[in-house]
Design an enzyme around this catalytic site. Structure first.
Site, PDB file in Angstrom:
ATOM      1  N   GLU A   1       0.806  -1.218   0.000  1.00  0.00           N
ATOM      2  CA  GLU A   1       0.000   0.000   0.000  1.00  0.00           C
ATOM      3  C   GLU A   1       0.842   1.271   0.000  1.00  0.00           C
ATOM      4  O   GLU A   1       0.415   2.308  -0.498  1.00  0.00           O
ATOM      5  CB  GLU A   1      -0.965   0.012   1.182  1.00  0.00           C
ATOM      6  CG  GLU A   1      -2.103  -0.995   1.071  1.00  0.00           C
ATOM      7  CD  GLU A   1      -1.752  -2.392   1.582  1.00  0.00           C
ATOM      8  OE1 GLU A   1      -0.554  -2.657   1.841  1.00  0.00           O
ATOM      9  OE2 GLU A   1      -2.668  -3.217   1.727  1.00  0.00           O
TER      10      GLU A   1
ATOM     11  N   PHE B   1     -11.419  -7.468  13.805  1.00  0.00           N
ATOM     12  CA  PHE B   1     -10.359  -7.928  12.910  1.00  0.00           C
ATOM     13  C   PHE B   1     -10.031  -6.841  11.880  1.00  0.00           C
ATOM     14  O   PHE B   1     -10.919  -6.300  11.236  1.00  0.00           O
ATOM     15  CB  PHE B   1     -10.804  -9.210  12.189  1.00  0.00           C
ATOM     16  CG  PHE B   1      -9.781  -9.698  11.202  1.00  0.00           C
ATOM     17  CD1 PHE B   1      -8.536 -10.145  11.620  1.00  0.00           C
ATOM     18  CD2 PHE B   1     -10.057  -9.678   9.837  1.00  0.00           C
ATOM     19  CE1 PHE B   1      -7.584 -10.568  10.715  1.00  0.00           C
ATOM     20  CE2 PHE B   1      -9.108 -10.116   8.921  1.00  0.00           C
ATOM     21  CZ  PHE B   1      -7.869 -10.563   9.355  1.00  0.00           C
ATOM     22  N   GLN B   2      -8.763  -6.535  11.744  1.00  0.00           N
ATOM     23  CA  GLN B   2      -8.264  -5.494  10.841  1.00  0.00           C
ATOM     24  C   GLN B   2      -8.882  -4.129  11.105  1.00  0.00           C
ATOM     25  O   GLN B   2      -9.130  -3.354  10.192  1.00  0.00           O
ATOM     26  CB  GLN B   2      -8.453  -5.907   9.369  1.00  0.00           C
ATOM     27  CG  GLN B   2      -7.580  -7.108   9.010  1.00  0.00           C
ATOM     28  CD  GLN B   2      -7.417  -7.317   7.510  1.00  0.00           C
ATOM     29  OE1 GLN B   2      -8.315  -7.018   6.737  1.00  0.00           O
ATOM     30  NE2 GLN B   2      -6.274  -7.834   7.101  1.00  0.00           N
TER      31      GLN B   2
ATOM     32  N   LYS C   1     -17.520  -0.752   6.265  1.00  0.00           N
ATOM     33  CA  LYS C   1     -17.959  -1.706   5.248  1.00  0.00           C
ATOM     34  C   LYS C   1     -19.469  -1.643   5.004  1.00  0.00           C
ATOM     35  O   LYS C   1     -19.941  -1.759   3.875  1.00  0.00           O
ATOM     36  CB  LYS C   1     -17.555  -3.133   5.649  1.00  0.00           C
ATOM     37  CG  LYS C   1     -17.801  -4.127   4.532  1.00  0.00           C
ATOM     38  CD  LYS C   1     -17.135  -5.467   4.778  1.00  0.00           C
ATOM     39  CE  LYS C   1     -17.306  -6.372   3.558  1.00  0.00           C
ATOM     40  NZ  LYS C   1     -16.716  -7.695   3.756  1.00  0.00           N
TER      41      LYS C   1
ATOM     42  N   MET D   1      24.490   8.892   2.259  1.00  0.00           N
ATOM     43  CA  MET D   1      24.349  10.140   3.018  1.00  0.00           C
ATOM     44  C   MET D   1      24.616   9.907   4.495  1.00  0.00           C
ATOM     45  O   MET D   1      25.222  10.740   5.168  1.00  0.00           O
ATOM     46  CB  MET D   1      22.954  10.723   2.789  1.00  0.00           C
ATOM     47  CG  MET D   1      22.793  12.121   3.336  1.00  0.00           C
ATOM     48  SD  MET D   1      23.982  13.288   2.636  1.00  0.00           S
ATOM     49  CE  MET D   1      23.052  13.910   1.238  1.00  0.00           C
TER      50      MET D   1
END
Lengths: 574, 163
Positions: free
Chosen positions: A51, A113-114, A163, A482
């Site tokens: 993502e 969940f999630q 949802k 760097m």
């Protein structure tokens, strides 16, 4: 009247809003939306492999096109993976809308969940966020999200969508809202005329003026008017890292960019200026160095659309809140028929600046010889030549980013694509992917390093799926350059975890995805490899170049010093 | 210097957390915070007292104004204003000190709103300074519990913070 489910409303809204591509990754809470996308073919969905890459790809598209990028992720880990990309866009004021699935309303707060409170998690790194409370509000909330993301000082907007809001069985009336109004949000459309007049009077009286302009010029599409203003006055101009390309860098009035690794002449000119005209820049700490020693003799005109950027770190003498384009145009019309008060001063100022240009000539790096390892700077110059300065160039973060900024010259805005504010390693490759998919006829180059590339290299798979022909130039020094440079300078070369042991065989890695990888070990192999890399614009090529790991980025401002305090090489200090 | 900033805020979920979050995120300081709905159901009024020099206060008001949920705000300390805070205090009220508490309550024009054989509950309103002075006066007798609302305020005269 049209009745649509929440999920269909989202798909339909994206079409009506003119969104062509969205970047995302499916998951439980977003499945109704994915099903709606499946049942239409106007909005293309690009399936990324992480993502974070979705946000960087949408961000790259937004920077190149000036339009908001769109991301779709699922709840919980899908949304938290997007956080780094949201923060990246926020720091650089990039318009982006991130649609996040969320667990069903009745489960929110139950550690379902999630489930993650993504509105809470992203609160400090978004311009605004929304949580959908009822499916019928989806069209208006989405319109507000795009409106907020793209107007004023742009930024990312998160929309959290439980949802049940997208359930296929519940249908509500859908009308595309052409306009929305938010009573507390009215971005200014023009600057204060009295202040602009004052600024113009100061410009005409200045003896050592310099323009210092930033990403705001790119964002507001003010590049042409800025160029006209700077040409009209004959003043020198330096841009921030974010503003590169908003004034043609190959033009004689350009001092290139300023700040920590900016050009010697730009930093010197700033330090000695009597007037700084800052437009769409925010006096970031990587620009100003120590603010108490910053530009001691300069009066400051500061134009910005965001009032909170003005006098945040450096006090402005003439603050002007307004969009760059309109303020610049007003300045141009106020200048009509007027002359500089001290006409003799400007040529003297230019000869001082030319003196600085001559002083640093040839000091910043020593070219390699045939048979030796290349210097990273040389590689960037060679890529600049072979692409005739016309490529979209993305970078990751570190030495290679600074070298790319220093040695690739941009004459157009929206071509230099880099994570300036947040400094996100892993940004470059997915950003390049996002640009190439939207501008397939253009050449898109990603300068990266073996450290940064490994942070997002899974996107090779996405490029394979969508046939995305980006050119990856890996400036491979086998070390986190760097970090190593700072360790050399400040930690007696104790290279704590800045070297990368057990690098993968990039040839095999790229080969595993079915792409072409080339290796350059020595100076004399470069030209042929570049010819091959850029032979076919549709082909992804990974060019792995061994570069000198001892190289440092110069100039480098001395920490806590003034603008003029710089190291020009390992042995020379101003 | 201490400033009292009053904010009209969209009465939306999460709006308050954006304001509070801004203070911690930008390293600004909140001394008191008071928030409640207004006569207009879509708006809450939030009042915050904060400490800072002019530069800091300028940044605070600019950043607050940038929040989409902030409809309007005013720095009350820039003009004449009325500042009030309400405090409920439980004090020990036993034997001789019972009278002493009552006298002090009268001097401060406070009220005793609840009584038990050993405790007075006192209600007092005023500016923060008055409330501090009352606490100081009561401390030797014995304060058991303090509940302050935080400062609320309004401009004097015709000036109005409204839509």
């Amino acid at each position: 009247m049209e009745l649509l489910s929440g999920a269909d409303m989202i798909a339909r809204f994206l079409q009506d809003e003119g969104v062509e591509r969205i970047y995302g990754y499916p998951g439980g809470a977003a499945l109704h939306i994915y099903d709606a996308l499946f049942r239409q073919d106007k909005v293309k969905h690009i399936l990324v492999r992480h993502e974070q890459a979705a946000t960087h790809a949408a961000d790259g598209y937004a920077r190149a096109s000036g339009k908001p990028g769109t991301v779709l992720v699922t709840s919980g880990p899908g949304a938290t993976n997007a956080v780094t990309g949201i923060a990246t866009a926020y720091m650089d004021s990039i318009p982006m809308v991130v649609l996040c699935g969320q667990v069903a309303s009745h489960l929110i707060g139950e550690d379902a969940f999630q489930e993650t409170d993504i509105v809470g998690v992203t609160r400090p790194i978004v311009k605004h966020s929304f949580a959908i409370k009822h499916p019928s509000e989806i069209p208006e909330v989405l319109k507000k999200a795009y409106y907020l993301a793209a107007t004023g000082r742009p930024g990312p907007v998160v929309v959290d969508i439980p949802k049940d809001m997208t359930a296929p069985t519940e249908r509500y009336e859908y009308v595309y809202p052409k306009k929305v109004k938010i009573r507390s949000y009215n971005p200014v459309t023009r600057g204060h005329s009295g202040q602009i007049k004052k600024a113009v009077d100061m410009m005409l009286k200045a003896r050592r003026p310099v323009f210092y302009t930033g990403g705001g010029i790119v964002t507001s599409g003010a590049s042409e008017s800025l160029t006209a203003l700077v040409k009209r006055l004959g003043f020198p101009i330096t841009t921030t890292l974010m503003g590169i390309g908003s004034y043609p860098q190959t033009d004689g009035q350009s001092l290139s960019w300023l700040g920590m690794h900016g050009s010697y002449e730009a930093n010197m000119a700033m330090h000695h200026a009597d007037l700084i005209i800052a437009i769409g820049a925010r006096f970031d700490d990587r620009v100003t160095n120590n603010t108490s020693k910053f530009c001691p003799t300069a009066k400051i005109v500061h134009v910005d659309i965001d009032p909170s950027s003005i006098s945040k770190t450096v006090r402005a003498d003439v603050p002007i809140v307004g969009p760059a384009d309109s303020v610049i145009n007003e300045m141009i019309s106020l200048l009509q028929g007027r002359e500089m008060a001290n006409a003799e001063a400007l040529p003297e100022w230019w000869s001082t600046i030319d003196g600085w240009r001559a002083e640093r000539e040839g000091k910043l790096y020593e070219p390699s010889q045939p048979g030796e390892r290349l210097k990273p700077q040389e590689v960037v110059e060679a890529v600049y030549h072979i692409t005739r300065g016309e490529a979209y160039v993305t970078t990751d973060v570190g030495q290679h980013q600074m070298f790319a900024a220093q040695y690739y010259k941009f004459d157009k805005p929206n071509r230099w694509i880099t994570s300036g504010g947040l400094g996100t390693m892993g940004f470059g490759f997915p950003a390049a992917m996002g640009i190439k998919q939207n501008f397939p006829d253009d050449v898109v180059v990603c300068f990266t390093g073996e450290g940064s590339f490994q942070m997002m290299m899974q996107e090779l798979s996405t490029c394979k799926q969508f046939g995305t022909g980006v050119k990856i130039i890996n400036l491979n020094n086998g070390t986190l350059g760097m970090v190593r440079q700072w360790q050399d300078l400040n930690y007696k070369s104790r290279h704590a975890h800045s070297y990368v042991e057990s690098l993968p065989d990039f040839q095999k890695l790229i080969d595993a995805y079915g792409f072409t990888a080339l290796k350059v070990e020595r100076h004399d192999e470069l030209d042929a490899a570049l010819e091959r890399t850029f032979a076919d614009n549709d082909e992804l090529v990974f060019l792995d170049i061994d570069v000198d790991p001892r190289e440092h980025v110069y100039p480098m401002q001395v920490p806590l010093g003034a603008m003029r305090d710089m190291l020009l090489s390992k042995t020379e200090r101003t | 210097m201490r400033h009292i900033i009053s904010i009209l805020l969209e009465n939306e979920p999460g709006a308050l957390s954006r304001v509070v979050g801004l203070f911690s995120q930008r390293n600004f300081n909140i001394e008191t915070l008071n928030v409640a709905p207004t006569e207009e159901p879509s708006l809450s009024r939030l009042t915050v007292t904060t400490e800072g020099d002019d530069r800091v206060i300028e940044q605070i008001t600019k950043h607050l104004n940038k929040l989409i949920d902030v409809v309007k705000l005013v720095d009350l300390t820039e003009g004449n204003h009325i500042e009030r805070e309400l405090m409920l205090v439980k004090v020990k009220a036993l034997g001789a000190s019972r009278d002493e508490v009552k006298r002090t309550v009268d001097i401060f024009r406070a009220q005793i709103v609840d009584v038990t054989p050993s405790v007075y509950t006192v209600q007092i309103t005023g500016d923060a300074g008055k409330l501090d002075a009352f606490i100081q006066a009561m401390a030797p007798i014995g304060i058991l519990e303090v509940a302050r609302t935080g400062v609320s305020g309004i401009s004097r005269g015709d000036k109005i913070l409204g839509l």
